[in-house]
Design a protein around this motif. Structure first.
Motif, PDB file in Angstrom:
ATOM      1  N   GLY A  83      37.346  47.057  41.004  1.00  0.00           N
ATOM      2  CA  GLY A  83      37.887  45.703  40.938  1.00  0.00           C
ATOM      3  C   GLY A  83      39.392  45.624  41.000  1.00  0.00           C
ATOM      4  N   VAL A  84      40.027  46.631  41.636  1.00  0.00           N
ATOM      5  CA  VAL A  84      41.483  46.642  41.746  1.00  0.00           C
ATOM      6  C   VAL A  84      41.886  46.848  43.204  1.00  0.00           C
ATOM      7  CG1 VAL A  84      41.845  47.489  39.406  1.00  0.00           C
ATOM      8  CG2 VAL A  84      41.551  49.129  41.259  1.00  0.00           C
ATOM      9  N   ASP A  85      43.166  46.565  43.487  1.00  0.00           N
ATOM     10  CA  ASP A  85      43.693  46.753  44.834  1.00  0.00           C
ATOM     11  C   ASP A  85      44.097  48.213  44.992  1.00  0.00           C
ATOM     12  OD1 ASP A  85      44.944  46.753  47.253  1.00  0.00           O
ATOM     13  OD2 ASP A  85      46.377  45.162  46.795  1.00  0.00           O
ATOM     14  N   LYS A  86      43.198  49.018  45.536  1.00  0.00           N
ATOM     15  CA  LYS A  86      43.444  50.458  45.599  1.00  0.00           C
ATOM     16  C   LYS A  86      44.611  50.807  46.515  1.00  0.00           C
ATOM     17  CE  LYS A  86      40.163  51.725  49.295  1.00  0.00           C
ATOM     18  NZ  LYS A  86      39.011  52.578  49.623  1.00  0.00           N
ATOM     19  N   PHE A  87      44.951  49.913  47.445  1.00  0.00           N
ATOM     20  CA  PHE A  87      46.017  50.211  48.393  1.00  0.00           C
ATOM     21  C   PHE A  87      47.408  50.117  47.763  1.00  0.00           C
ATOM     22  CE2 PHE A  87      42.389  48.617  50.861  1.00  0.00           C
ATOM     23  CZ  PHE A  87      42.168  49.720  51.663  1.00  0.00           C
ATOM     24  N   ARG A  88      47.501  49.549  46.570  1.00  0.00           N
ATOM     25  CA  ARG A  88      48.782  49.465  45.865  1.00  0.00           C
ATOM     26  C   ARG A  88      48.963  50.592  44.860  1.00  0.00           C
ATOM     27  NH1 ARG A  88      47.939  44.215  43.008  1.00  0.00           N
ATOM     28  NH2 ARG A  88      49.775  44.915  41.830  1.00  0.00           N
TER      29      ARG A  88
ATOM     30  N   ASP B 293      52.917  51.194  43.076  1.00  0.00           N
ATOM     31  CA  ASP B 293      53.232  50.303  41.968  1.00  0.00           C
ATOM     32  C   ASP B 293      54.139  51.004  40.950  1.00  0.00           C
ATOM     33  OD1 ASP B 293      52.188  47.557  40.637  1.00  0.00           O
ATOM     34  OD2 ASP B 293      52.438  49.099  39.090  1.00  0.00           O
ATOM     35  N   ALA B 294      55.277  50.393  40.645  1.00  0.00           N
ATOM     36  CA  ALA B 294      56.269  51.006  39.757  1.00  0.00           C
ATOM     37  C   ALA B 294      55.768  51.120  38.322  1.00  0.00           C
ATOM     38  CB  ALA B 294      57.572  50.211  39.808  1.00  0.00           C
ATOM     39  N   VAL B 295      55.036  50.106  37.848  1.00  0.00           N
ATOM     40  CA  VAL B 295      54.539  50.121  36.475  1.00  0.00           C
ATOM     41  C   VAL B 295      53.526  51.253  36.288  1.00  0.00           C
ATOM     42  CG1 VAL B 295      53.252  48.834  34.736  1.00  0.00           C
ATOM     43  CG2 VAL B 295      54.981  47.672  36.117  1.00  0.00           C
TER      44      VAL B 295
ATOM     45  N   THR C 202      36.400  56.364  50.109  1.00  0.00           N
ATOM     46  CA  THR C 202      35.096  55.860  50.559  1.00  0.00           C
ATOM     47  C   THR C 202      34.590  54.662  49.771  1.00  0.00           C
ATOM     48  OG1 THR C 202      33.968  57.438  49.104  1.00  0.00           O
ATOM     49  CG2 THR C 202      34.409  58.144  51.369  1.00  0.00           C
ATOM     50  N   GLU C 203      35.252  54.341  48.625  1.00  0.00           N
ATOM     51  CA  GLU C 203      34.788  53.238  47.791  1.00  0.00           C
ATOM     52  C   GLU C 203      35.975  52.406  47.312  1.00  0.00           C
ATOM     53  OE1 GLU C 203      31.431  54.514  44.974  1.00  0.00           O
ATOM     54  OE2 GLU C 203      32.435  56.404  45.414  1.00  0.00           O
ATOM     55  N   PRO C 204      35.757  51.120  46.952  1.00  0.00           N
ATOM     56  CA  PRO C 204      36.849  50.236  46.511  1.00  0.00           C
ATOM     57  C   PRO C 204      37.220  50.463  45.049  1.00  0.00           C
ATOM     58  CG  PRO C 204      34.807  49.010  46.522  1.00  0.00           C
ATOM     59  CD  PRO C 204      34.479  50.381  47.070  1.00  0.00           C
ATOM     60  N   ILE C 205      37.684  51.655  44.737  1.00  0.00           N
ATOM     61  CA  ILE C 205      38.043  51.997  43.364  1.00  0.00           C
ATOM     62  C   ILE C 205      39.277  52.895  43.352  1.00  0.00           C
ATOM     63  CG2 ILE C 205      35.694  51.815  42.453  1.00  0.00           C
ATOM     64  CD1 ILE C 205      35.403  54.790  42.661  1.00  0.00           C
ATOM     65  N   VAL C 206      39.921  52.968  42.181  1.00  0.00           N
ATOM     66  CA  VAL C 206      41.003  53.922  41.954  1.00  0.00           C
ATOM     67  C   VAL C 206      40.488  54.958  40.956  1.00  0.00           C
ATOM     68  CG1 VAL C 206      43.286  54.256  40.940  1.00  0.00           C
ATOM     69  CG2 VAL C 206      42.868  52.324  42.473  1.00  0.00           C
TER      70      VAL C 206
ATOM     71  N   GLN D 257      47.341  46.163  35.983  1.00  0.00           N
ATOM     72  CA  GLN D 257      48.427  46.011  36.941  1.00  0.00           C
ATOM     73  C   GLN D 257      47.946  45.774  38.369  1.00  0.00           C
ATOM     74  OE1 GLN D 257      51.438  45.775  35.946  1.00  0.00           O
ATOM     75  NE2 GLN D 257      52.523  45.744  37.908  1.00  0.00           N
ATOM     76  N   LEU D 258      46.803  46.354  38.720  1.00  0.00           N
ATOM     77  CA  LEU D 258      46.330  46.262  40.113  1.00  0.00           C
ATOM     78  C   LEU D 258      45.130  45.325  40.275  1.00  0.00           C
ATOM     79  CD1 LEU D 258      46.517  50.030  41.157  1.00  0.00           C
ATOM     80  CD2 LEU D 258      48.304  48.279  41.233  1.00  0.00           C
ATOM     81  N   ALA D 259      44.893  44.492  39.269  1.00  0.00           N
ATOM     82  CA  ALA D 259      43.740  43.588  39.310  1.00  0.00           C
ATOM     83  C   ALA D 259      43.773  42.698  40.550  1.00  0.00           C
ATOM     84  CB  ALA D 259      43.699  42.729  38.055  1.00  0.00           C
ATOM     85  N   LEU D 260      42.620  42.502  41.145  1.00  0.00           N
ATOM     86  CA  LEU D 260      42.528  41.637  42.335  1.00  0.00           C
ATOM     87  C   LEU D 260      42.581  40.164  41.944  1.00  0.00           C
ATOM     88  CD1 LEU D 260      39.737  43.555  44.285  1.00  0.00           C
ATOM     89  CD2 LEU D 260      42.151  43.406  44.876  1.00  0.00           C
TER      90      LEU D 260
END
Length: 448
Positions: free
Chosen positions: A379-384, A388-390, A415-419, A445-448
């Protein structure tokens, strides 16, 4: 726009993200890219297509075949076959292209498309990018006899099993093995190969119905394998995943033996026989520090790559190494395969047991694992995650606390939408604490 291709092909929810239309268009684009690069020059092109047991593989196979044939490519249908089997036959049959329909260890509703180049190797990044760029472009369609022909290749399974059995020199007579086939592509090939090599085989989760692949079984759910090994009084158990390109093991007491330990066992075996090229094994940054230390103590070099078997393969191909793998159970033995092969891995471990007379528990003792914790954050933006500085500051703070006695790896899944947050530390309690704190930072910090 995000890339379609991840670290292992194109994956997504079948008939949602991965539609028949996309499968067809990808196949046409792949044919065009390979044609423009001269792969088909001087002969009529042909491809091989295989799939795992997912029900969606049936309509996706039809779409892929339609795309290839409409672009003038002849197609041999391999049917249900492990990914490494498709790779093997891509090479031995001289195909210009191999296509495997599978989402590997992902849940049944997902599926994926993997393209293999001539020889059975994965396509490089440049070709995958070119395929994406050529999607749905206008093109001149062949007519009449120039369209591709489609026919089944009946000996596919027999050819692959024969290849597997031929990979070992010592019979496995006297060893009892439980094999968890994950209700997947190896449900027939796996038991046949191990039995053909002389082992007594108890196959579990080997009755696929199109819906039960990876469902509470296989390399991501080891509980039933552990129970079966103890119940059957077996010497060892192996768990494959849905397309059988990875393998994990349990010893006779039901204790898990992971990919790092398997890789360590095989590295020592090859070194002793003079077959470990350059006395070096290739692993990834996810490999346990205990593995790295054990290899160096044994006089074996360790080359580490980014996570993903494609990067392990790339390093092996460039430098001529003969063994590489991942903690997840992808093990690549380049003397016998161009990709990870779970059945091949199981056979190699069994041969080591048979030739030494040692138990898997004893062999796995070659390395001591540092406590390692992996937390998946969905449920996070894995591409950031990398920028991300924080998040970066939080990682640096925790690394200072570990003071060189462990390590932290934070990476987006390919392969999956996760970090994924991986932490190694002197104690499991410390590793858990660091991992949970960092996971919460990522989650917030990376919440969609």
């Amino acid at each position: 726009m995000a890339r379609l291709f991840g670290t292992d092909g194109v994956r997504g929810l079948a008939n949602g993200d991965l539609t028949a239309e996309l499968a067809l268009d990808l196949s046409v684009a792949a044919a065009h890219v390979l044609a423009d690069r001269g792969v088909f020059e001087g002969h009529r092109p042909f491809a091989v297509v295989g799939r795992d047991t997912r029900v969606s593989g049936e309509f996706l196979e039809a779409a892929v075949v339609a795309g290839l044939a409409s672009a003038g490519v002849d197609v041999l249908l391999l049917g249900v076959l492990p990914t490494p089997g498709v790779a093997h036959l891509t090479g031995t049959l001289g195909a210009d292209l191999g296509v495997m329909l599978s989402a590997s260890h992902n849940p049944m509703p997902d599926n994926g498309i993997k393209f293999l180049a001539r020889g059975g190797r994965k396509l490089d990044d440049a070709i995958e990018i070119a395929i994406e760029q050529r999607l749905r472009e206008p093109w001149d369609r062949p007519r009449g006899g120039d369209v591709g022909r489609v026919r089944p290749y009946e000996p596919a399974l027999d050819d692959y099993v024969t290849h597997l059995i031929g990979s070992i020199d010592h019979p496995l007579v006297g060893l009892k093995v439980v094999l968890d086939c994950a209700e997947g592509a190896a449900s027939e090939a796996g038991p046949r190969a191990l039995a053909g090599a002389g082992a007594e085989v108890v196959a579990i989760h080997a009755s696929p119905d199109g819906l039960n692949i990876n469902d509470g079984c296989g390399s991501t759910h080891l509980g039933s394998l552990q129970e079966a090994v103890v119940r059957e009084g077996a010497d060892v158990g192996f768990a494959l995943d849905g397309d059988s390109d990875r393998c994990l093991a349990v010893d006779h007491e039901g204790t898990v033996v992971d990919g790092d330990q398997i890789l360590a066992i095989l590295a020592q075996s090859l070194l002793e026989r003079g077959r470990l090229a350059k006395d070096t094994v290739v692993a990834t940054v996810m490999s346990n520090l205990g593995f790295v230390h054990a290899m160096r103590e044994a006089g074996i070099g360790v080359r580490q790559t980014k996570v993903g078997d494609r990067y392990v393969l790339e390093a092996m191909n460039i430098s001529g190494y003969s063994l590489g793998g991942e903690q997840s159970g992808h093990v690549i033995m380049s003397d016998h395969a161009t990709t990870g092969d779970g059945i091949l891995t199981a056979l190699a471990v069994l041969e080591r047991m048979a030739t030494t007379g040692r138990s898997l528990e004893d062999l796995a003792g070659v390395m001591t694992r540092l406590p390692q914790v992996l937390v998946n954050v969905p449920g996070v933006d894995k591409f950031r995650a990398d920028d991300d500085a924080v998040v970066a500051a939080a990682v640096a703070e925790e690394e200072a606390v570990l003071a060189g006695q462990g390590r932290i790896l934070l990476r987006p899944s390919g392969t999956e939408p996760i970090v994924r947050v991986m932490v190694e530390a002197p104690t499991e309690e410390q590793a858990n604490g660091v991992a949970e704190r960092l996971a919460e930072v990522v989650r917030t910090q990376l919440a969609l």
